[in-house]
Scaffold this motif. Structure first.
Motif, PDB file in Angstrom:
ATOM      1  N   VAL A  26      -0.021   2.789 -14.909  1.00  0.00           N
ATOM      2  CA  VAL A  26      -0.272   1.398 -14.565  1.00  0.00           C
ATOM      3  C   VAL A  26       0.606   1.028 -13.379  1.00  0.00           C
ATOM      4  N   VAL A  27       0.078   0.193 -12.472  1.00  0.00           N
ATOM      5  CA  VAL A  27       0.827  -0.265 -11.306  1.00  0.00           C
ATOM      6  C   VAL A  27       0.947  -1.784 -11.346  1.00  0.00           C
ATOM      7  N   GLY A  28       2.170  -2.284 -11.128  1.00  0.00           N
ATOM      8  CA  GLY A  28       2.408  -3.714 -11.019  1.00  0.00           C
ATOM      9  C   GLY A  28       3.218  -4.012  -9.774  1.00  0.00           C
ATOM     10  N   LEU A  29       3.111  -5.242  -9.267  1.00  0.00           N
ATOM     11  CA  LEU A  29       3.799  -5.665  -8.052  1.00  0.00           C
ATOM     12  C   LEU A  29       4.727  -6.830  -8.361  1.00  0.00           C
ATOM     13  N   ASP A  87      -8.841  -1.929 -18.220  1.00  0.00           N
ATOM     14  CA  ASP A  87      -8.531  -1.359 -16.915  1.00  0.00           C
ATOM     15  C   ASP A  87      -7.406  -2.127 -16.231  1.00  0.00           C
ATOM     16  N   ALA A  88      -7.267  -3.411 -16.562  1.00  0.00           N
ATOM     17  CA  ALA A  88      -6.249  -4.260 -15.954  1.00  0.00           C
ATOM     18  C   ALA A  88      -5.872  -5.378 -16.912  1.00  0.00           C
ATOM     19  N   ASN A 114       0.822  -1.216   0.000  1.00  0.00           N
ATOM     20  CA  ASN A 114       0.000   0.000   0.000  1.00  0.00           C
ATOM     21  C   ASN A 114       0.854   1.264   0.000  1.00  0.00           C
ATOM     22  N   LYS A 115       1.959   1.241   0.750  1.00  0.00           N
ATOM     23  CA  LYS A 115       2.872   2.388   0.747  1.00  0.00           C
ATOM     24  C   LYS A 115       3.378   2.650  -0.671  1.00  0.00           C
ATOM     25  N   GLY A 116       3.782   1.587  -1.350  1.00  0.00           N
ATOM     26  CA  GLY A 116       4.301   1.733  -2.707  1.00  0.00           C
ATOM     27  C   GLY A 116       3.260   2.243  -3.681  1.00  0.00           C
ATOM     28  N   ILE A 117       2.042   1.722  -3.560  1.00  0.00           N
ATOM     29  CA  ILE A 117       0.962   2.157  -4.454  1.00  0.00           C
ATOM     30  C   ILE A 117       0.674   3.644  -4.250  1.00  0.00           C
ATOM     31  N   ARG A 121      -3.744   2.799 -12.334  1.00  0.00           N
ATOM     32  CA  ARG A 121      -3.629   3.365 -10.994  1.00  0.00           C
ATOM     33  C   ARG A 121      -4.965   3.868 -10.474  1.00  0.00           C
ATOM     34  N   TRP A 122      -5.840   4.341 -11.349  1.00  0.00           N
ATOM     35  CA  TRP A 122      -7.113   4.888 -10.901  1.00  0.00           C
ATOM     36  C   TRP A 122      -7.990   3.831 -10.216  1.00  0.00           C
ATOM     37  N   LEU A 123      -7.776   2.539 -10.520  1.00  0.00           N
ATOM     38  CA  LEU A 123      -8.546   1.498  -9.841  1.00  0.00           C
ATOM     39  C   LEU A 123      -8.277   1.524  -8.339  1.00  0.00           C
ATOM     40  N   TYR A 124      -6.993   1.650  -7.974  1.00  0.00           N
ATOM     41  CA  TYR A 124      -6.652   1.739  -6.550  1.00  0.00           C
ATOM     42  C   TYR A 124      -7.196   3.024  -5.935  1.00  0.00           C
ATOM     43  N   GLU A 125      -7.116   4.117  -6.685  1.00  0.00           N
ATOM     44  CA  GLU A 125      -7.595   5.393  -6.162  1.00  0.00           C
ATOM     45  C   GLU A 125      -9.101   5.385  -5.961  1.00  0.00           C
ATOM     46  N   GLN A 126      -9.819   4.727  -6.863  1.00  0.00           N
ATOM     47  CA  GLN A 126     -11.283   4.740  -6.788  1.00  0.00           C
ATOM     48  C   GLN A 126     -11.842   3.658  -5.865  1.00  0.00           C
TER      49      GLN A 126
END
Length: 259
Positions: free
Chosen positions: A81-84, A110-111, A71-74, A156-161
Motif C-alpha cells: 500500500v502507498v500513502g502520501l 483497492d484503496a 512520482n519519484k517516491g511512488i 501499489r498496483w493501482l499506480y503500476e497499472q
C-alpha cells in the motif's frame, strides 16, 4: 501488510520533524518511510538525516515540483500500500496506519480513504476546515465529490497499472489521478470514517475568481483526458461542496479499535 509512506519536501525545516515523528510513532510494525527532498537549503536535509535508518529511503535533488517528487517516491516504494503525507502535515494519532491496514484486510479493497482537518499553521489547535469525505457511491464524482488525496491510501498496483500523477495537470493532478483510479477504472474503495490527516492551512489557493476559473478549466481537462463526461453542473458543484467544510465540526479524536 507492508505500507510505504512518502513525504515530499522543499525547505520544510520548520515542520518536517512533526511530520516524521507522526510516521515513526505509528503502531503498525511494517512501514517503509520514503522522503523526497527538492534540494532544500534551510536545514531540512540535516533534520531528515538525523533520523538515520528510521527513514528507509531519502534523496535530495532538484525536481519539477510537488507531483514530480511524489512520482519519484511512488516509483521507489516497495510496500503493498502507498500513502502520501506532506512535510507540513501529520497523522492525527498513532493508529492511523494500523486502522487503515485493518480495513484493507477486512474488505479486500483497492484503496482506503478518510477525512482531513485543516488547522492554523502556527496554532494547530485552531481549526480552519474539516474535510469529511463521506461514503462513496458510484458516480459520485459527477456530483462534485472527491476524497482528500492525502487521506487516500492505494494498493501499489493501482499506480503500476493506471499510472502516476500527470505533471501537465499542475494543481489538478490529484483530482485527475483520483478520477482516473476511482471513476474511470472503478477501484474498489472503503471509507475509514475518521480523521486521518491534520494539514496546516496554506498551499495553492483557488479562492480568487481567476484561480477558480483556471481550476475549473483544469478539472474539465481531467475528464476529457480520461474519456469520461461530467454533468453540466459537475465542475461548479465541486468547489461549492467545499463550503460545508468551513461549517461542519469534526468528531472527537477516536482510534477505531473496532475494525
Amino acid at each position: 501488510m507492508k505500507v510505504s509512506i512518502i513525504t515530499v519536501v522543499y525547505n520544510g525545516a520548520e515542520h518536517i520533524r512533526d511530520c516524521i515523528e507522526s510516521v515513526l510513532n505509528q503502531t503498525h510494525p511494517t512501514i517503509e518511510y520514503i522522503i523526497i527532498d527538492g534540494k532544500s537549503t534551510d536545514g531540512t536535509v540535516d533534520i531528515v538525516q538525523s533520523y538515520g535508518t528510521k527513514v528507509a529511503r531519502f534523496i535530495s535533488e532538484p525536481d519539477k515540483g510537488l507531483y514530480d517528487a511524489m512520482n519519484k517516491g511512488i516509483r521507489m516504494a516497495t510496500g503493498d500500500v502507498v500513502g502520501l503525507l506532506n512535510a507540513d502535515d501529520f497523522y492525527r494519532h498513532n493508529r492511523v496506519i494500523a486502522n487503515m491496514v485493518a480495513l484493507f484486510e477486512k474488505t479486500g479493497s483497492d484503496a482506503v480513504y478518510g477525512d482531513m482537518l485543516y488547522v492554523d499553521r502556527t496554532d494547530t489547535q485552531k481549526l480552519k476546515r474539516y474535510w469529511r469525505s463521506g461514503w462513496y457511491r458510484e458516480g459520485a464524482f459527477k456530483w462534485g465529490w472527491m476524497p482528500g488525496h492525502l487521506s487516500f491510501f492505494a494498493k501499489r498496483w493501482l499506480y503500476e497499472q493506471y499510472g502516476l500523477f500527470r505533471l501537465d495537470m499542475k494543481s489538478a493532478a490529484d483530482y485527475e489521478l483520483l478520477l482516473r483510479f476511482i471513476h474511470k477504472n472503478k477501484a474498489k474503495l472503503s471509507y475509514m470514517n475518521e480523521v486521518t490527516i491534520v494539514m496546516r492551512a496554506g498551499g495553492i489557493s483557488n479562492s480568487s475568481v481567476k484561480n477558480r476559473l483556471r481550476a475549473n478549466r483544469d478539472d474539465r481537462l481531467a475528464w476529457e483526458l480520461n474519456g469520461v463526461k461530467p454533468y453540466f453542473f459537475t465542475l461548479w458543484l465541486k468547489p461549492l461542496r467545499k463550503l460545508t467544510q468551513y461549517i461542519t465540526k469534526p468528531p472527537e479524536l477516536h482510534q477505531r479499535d473496532d475494525l
